[in-house]
Enzyme design. Structure first.
Site, PDB file in Angstrom:
ATOM      1  N   HIS A   1      -0.037  34.508 -22.080  1.00 52.16           N
ATOM      2  CA  HIS A   1      -0.109  35.220 -23.361  1.00 52.16           C
ATOM      3  C   HIS A   1       1.120  34.910 -24.209  1.00 52.16           C
ATOM      4  CE1 HIS A   1      -2.585  38.388 -21.036  1.00 52.16           C
ATOM      5  NE2 HIS A   1      -3.423  37.792 -21.861  1.00 52.16           N
TER       6      HIS A   1
ATOM      7  N   ARG B   1      -8.177  28.715 -21.533  1.00 52.29           N
ATOM      8  CA  ARG B   1      -7.624  28.098 -20.332  1.00 52.29           C
ATOM      9  C   ARG B   1      -8.513  27.011 -19.778  1.00 52.29           C
ATOM     10  NH1 ARG B   1      -7.285  33.782 -17.408  1.00 52.29           N
ATOM     11  NH2 ARG B   1      -9.340  33.638 -18.302  1.00 52.29           N
TER      12      ARG B   1
ATOM     13  N   SER C   1      -4.429  38.101 -16.359  1.00 49.59           N
ATOM     14  CA  SER C   1      -3.857  39.413 -16.063  1.00 49.59           C
ATOM     15  C   SER C   1      -4.448  39.983 -14.774  1.00 49.59           C
ATOM     16  CB  SER C   1      -4.105  40.392 -17.215  1.00 49.59           C
ATOM     17  OG  SER C   1      -3.394  40.002 -18.355  1.00 49.59           O
TER      18      SER C   1
END
Length: 173
Positions: free
Chosen positions: A22, A95, A133
């Site tokens: 991030h 990603r 995350s």
């Protein structure tokens, strides 16, 4: 003299917790816009580890050296929030090819709801292409090393939160 409208972008996400991936997107996107609003989604259907306020504070901490960042929260459709903020761009990190399919669907929906906002995709630095995350939380839960995955302040908050959920047992440092 013509006064140009400031270029405002919104980078929405849950950021539970904010990862180095991030941060990479935030740092790179901030260079492209006059103002980058990092908007924390207050999603009532998710059960985040960190409260909305904690996620916002961690984001403020890790972005404190970037002058054109604003950390905010929202509980609405992204397209509506972007319109409300007067932003022209939605920033999304990608990603992998799998991310692209999902992100394309989101971008198309946001464009339908707010044709004045464009979505730009930023490829995550390959160093962080595997990082999420959810993965960071799982690694922390099983006492794995998260040192290279999150900023030191986030690591400390994560260890504290996981430790509290465990009832006080210690995690490896």
């Amino acid at each position: 003299m013509i006064k140009l409208k400031p270029r405002i972008a919104v980078y929405p996400g849950t950021f539970d917790p904010v990862t180095m991936g991030h941060q990479d997107i935030i740092q790179r996107a901030a260079k492209q816009f006059d103002l980058l609003i990092v908007a924390v989604l207050n999603n009532i259907s998710k059960n985040p580890l960190f409260s909305l306020e904690e996620r916002m504070e961690l984001l403020r901490t890790v972005t404190r050296d970037i002058p054109n960042i604003e950390v905010d929260s929202f509980r609405d459709l992204t397209a509506n929030y972007v319109r409300q903020k007067g932003a022209q761009v939605i920033v999304r990190g990608i990603r992998s090819v799998t991310d692209f399919e999902y992100e394309l669907q989101l971008a198309s929906t946001n464009h339908k709801l707010n044709p004045d906002a464009e979505t730009i995709f930023m490829m995550t630095n390959p160093v962080y292409s595997y990082l999420s995350s959810s993965m960071v939380k799982e690694i922390a839960h099983f006492e794995g090393e998260v040192v290279d995955l999150v900023a030191p302040e986030v690591e400390a908050a994560l260890r504290s939160k996981v430790n509290a959920k465990r009832g006080g047992s210690t995690m490896k440092s």
